[in-house]
Design an enzyme around this catalytic site. Structure first.
Site, PDB file in Angstrom:
ATOM      1  N   CYS A   1       2.947  -3.357   4.073  1.00 41.17           N
ATOM      2  CA  CYS A   1       2.134  -2.174   4.381  1.00 41.17           C
ATOM      3  C   CYS A   1       2.847  -1.450   5.519  1.00 41.17           C
ATOM      4  O   CYS A   1       4.064  -1.621   5.689  1.00 41.17           O
ATOM      5  CB  CYS A   1       0.682  -2.535   4.692  1.00 41.17           C
ATOM      6  SG  CYS A   1       0.401  -3.524   6.168  1.00 41.17           S
TER       7      CYS A   1
ATOM      8  N   HIS B   1       5.554 -31.451  10.332  1.00 37.22           N
ATOM      9  CA  HIS B   1       5.058 -30.109  10.004  1.00 37.22           C
ATOM     10  C   HIS B   1       3.982 -30.166   8.911  1.00 37.22           C
ATOM     11  O   HIS B   1       3.057 -29.357   8.911  1.00 37.22           O
ATOM     12  CB  HIS B   1       6.214 -29.212   9.569  1.00 37.22           C
ATOM     13  CG  HIS B   1       7.286 -29.109  10.603  1.00 37.22           C
ATOM     14  ND1 HIS B   1       7.054 -28.582  11.849  1.00 37.22           N
ATOM     15  CD2 HIS B   1       8.589 -29.510  10.578  1.00 37.22           C
ATOM     16  CE1 HIS B   1       8.176 -28.646  12.567  1.00 37.22           C
ATOM     17  NE2 HIS B   1       9.110 -29.206  11.817  1.00 37.22           N
TER      18      HIS B   1
ATOM     19  N   HIS C   1       8.702 -24.688   8.882  1.00 37.61           N
ATOM     20  CA  HIS C   1       7.667 -25.356   9.681  1.00 37.61           C
ATOM     21  C   HIS C   1       6.237 -25.092   9.201  1.00 37.61           C
ATOM     22  O   HIS C   1       5.383 -25.958   9.332  1.00 37.61           O
ATOM     23  CB  HIS C   1       7.765 -24.913  11.146  1.00 37.61           C
ATOM     24  CG  HIS C   1       8.974 -25.451  11.840  1.00 37.61           C
ATOM     25  ND1 HIS C   1       9.165 -25.361  13.192  1.00 37.61           N
ATOM     26  CD2 HIS C   1      10.079 -26.097  11.361  1.00 37.61           C
ATOM     27  CE1 HIS C   1      10.319 -25.921  13.532  1.00 37.61           C
ATOM     28  NE2 HIS C   1      10.901 -26.367  12.426  1.00 37.61           N
TER      29      HIS C   1
ATOM     30  N   THR D   1       2.594  -1.799   8.854  1.00 34.09           N
ATOM     31  CA  THR D   1       3.039  -2.757   9.881  1.00 34.09           C
ATOM     32  C   THR D   1       3.209  -4.174   9.356  1.00 34.09           C
ATOM     33  O   THR D   1       3.788  -5.016  10.037  1.00 34.09           O
ATOM     34  CB  THR D   1       1.997  -2.838  11.011  1.00 34.09           C
ATOM     35  OG1 THR D   1       0.747  -3.249  10.427  1.00 34.09           O
ATOM     36  CG2 THR D   1       1.818  -1.496  11.708  1.00 34.09           C
TER      37      THR D   1
ATOM     38  N   ASP E   1       0.863  -1.189   0.000  1.00 27.48           N
ATOM     39  CA  ASP E   1       0.000   0.000   0.000  1.00 27.48           C
ATOM     40  C   ASP E   1       0.898   1.238   0.000  1.00 27.48           C
ATOM     41  O   ASP E   1       2.130   1.144  -0.130  1.00 27.48           O
ATOM     42  CB  ASP E   1      -1.019  -0.051   1.157  1.00 27.48           C
ATOM     43  CG  ASP E   1      -0.401   0.210   2.531  1.00 27.48           C
ATOM     44  OD1 ASP E   1       0.841   0.389   2.624  1.00 27.48           O
ATOM     45  OD2 ASP E   1      -1.160   0.244   3.511  1.00 27.48           O
TER      46      ASP E   1
HETATM   47  C1  RB5 Z   1      -1.913   2.744   6.336  1.00 27.76           C
HETATM   48  O1  RB5 Z   1      -1.768   3.980   6.925  1.00 27.76           O
HETATM   49  C2  RB5 Z   1      -1.704   1.640   7.384  1.00 27.76           C
HETATM   50  O2  RB5 Z   1      -2.836   1.533   8.185  1.00 27.76           O
HETATM   51  C3  RB5 Z   1      -1.406   0.321   6.693  1.00 27.76           C
HETATM   52  O3  RB5 Z   1      -0.297   0.469   5.903  1.00 27.76           O
HETATM   53  C4  RB5 Z   1      -1.098  -0.854   7.584  1.00 27.76           C
HETATM   54  O4  RB5 Z   1      -0.144  -0.555   8.545  1.00 27.76           O
HETATM   55  C5  RB5 Z   1      -2.227  -1.599   8.127  1.00 27.76           C
HETATM   56  O5  RB5 Z   1      -2.086  -2.679   8.711  1.00 27.76           O
END
Ligand code: RB5
Length: 154
Positions: free
Chosen positions: A65, A133, A98, A67, A8
């Site tokens: 993304c 596994h 695994h 996180t 993203d």
């Molecule tokens: C976008 O701002 C953020 O929410 C997205 O990249 C991500 O971290 C969501 O899990």
């Protein structure tokens, strides 16, 4: 290996850098977007790469993304997808050995480019160990069959 990349807007720059890194290592990389400056919602991007894997367009995927959480949650809704969010190399290696993970997810706001490259090296250098596994991964596929009525091929 043929690898699909998706991200993203929080991760477009890191996606570009990692895609080129993997191309330099000899992999065939397919870019499912987005490019820096564009905007996209992480569920759309996670789904795109996940479905490219189940359709056989690419063998594995890299999703990024902010996180790594949102995009992996979306990808994991596609039956047959096992997306692992990793912020260090050990988990990345074990997620293949695994768990037979077919997508590695990362957070561009969590890992820097050099750590992300180490994570990719471990993920793509690892092989599924099978054996006990395989039986456990099969239990995951059983859950998917329970809710969809069909056992996924992957
Ligand atoms: C976008 O701002 C953020 O929410 C997205 O990249 C991500 O971290 C969501 O899990």
């Amino acid at each position: 290996m043929r690898i699909g990349f998706g991200c993203d807007h929080a991760a477009a720059e890191l996606k570009e850098e990692l895609l080129h890194y993997m191309e330099e290592k000899g992999h065939e990389c397919v870019d499912y977007g987005i490019s820096p400056g564009e905007k996209a919602d992480y569920p759309v991007q996670g789904r795109k790469v996940a479905e490219a894997i189940t359709a056989g367009e690419v063998e594995k995927g890299v999703l990024i993304c902010g996180t790594g959480v949102g995009i992996s949650l979306a990808a994991n809704k596609v039956p047959g997808i096992r997306a692992a969010v990793c912020s260090e190399p050990y988990t990345a290696r074990l997620s293949v050995q695994h768990n037979n993970a077919n997508i590695i997810a990362m957070g561009a706001r969590v890992v820097g480019p050099e750590l992300a490259k180490m994570i990719l090296d471990e993920f793509f250098g690892a092989r599924f160990e099978g054996g006990r596994h395989a039986a456990r991964v099969d239990l995951i596929r059983d859950i998917e069959e329970h809710y969809t009525g069909k056992k996924p091929e992957l």
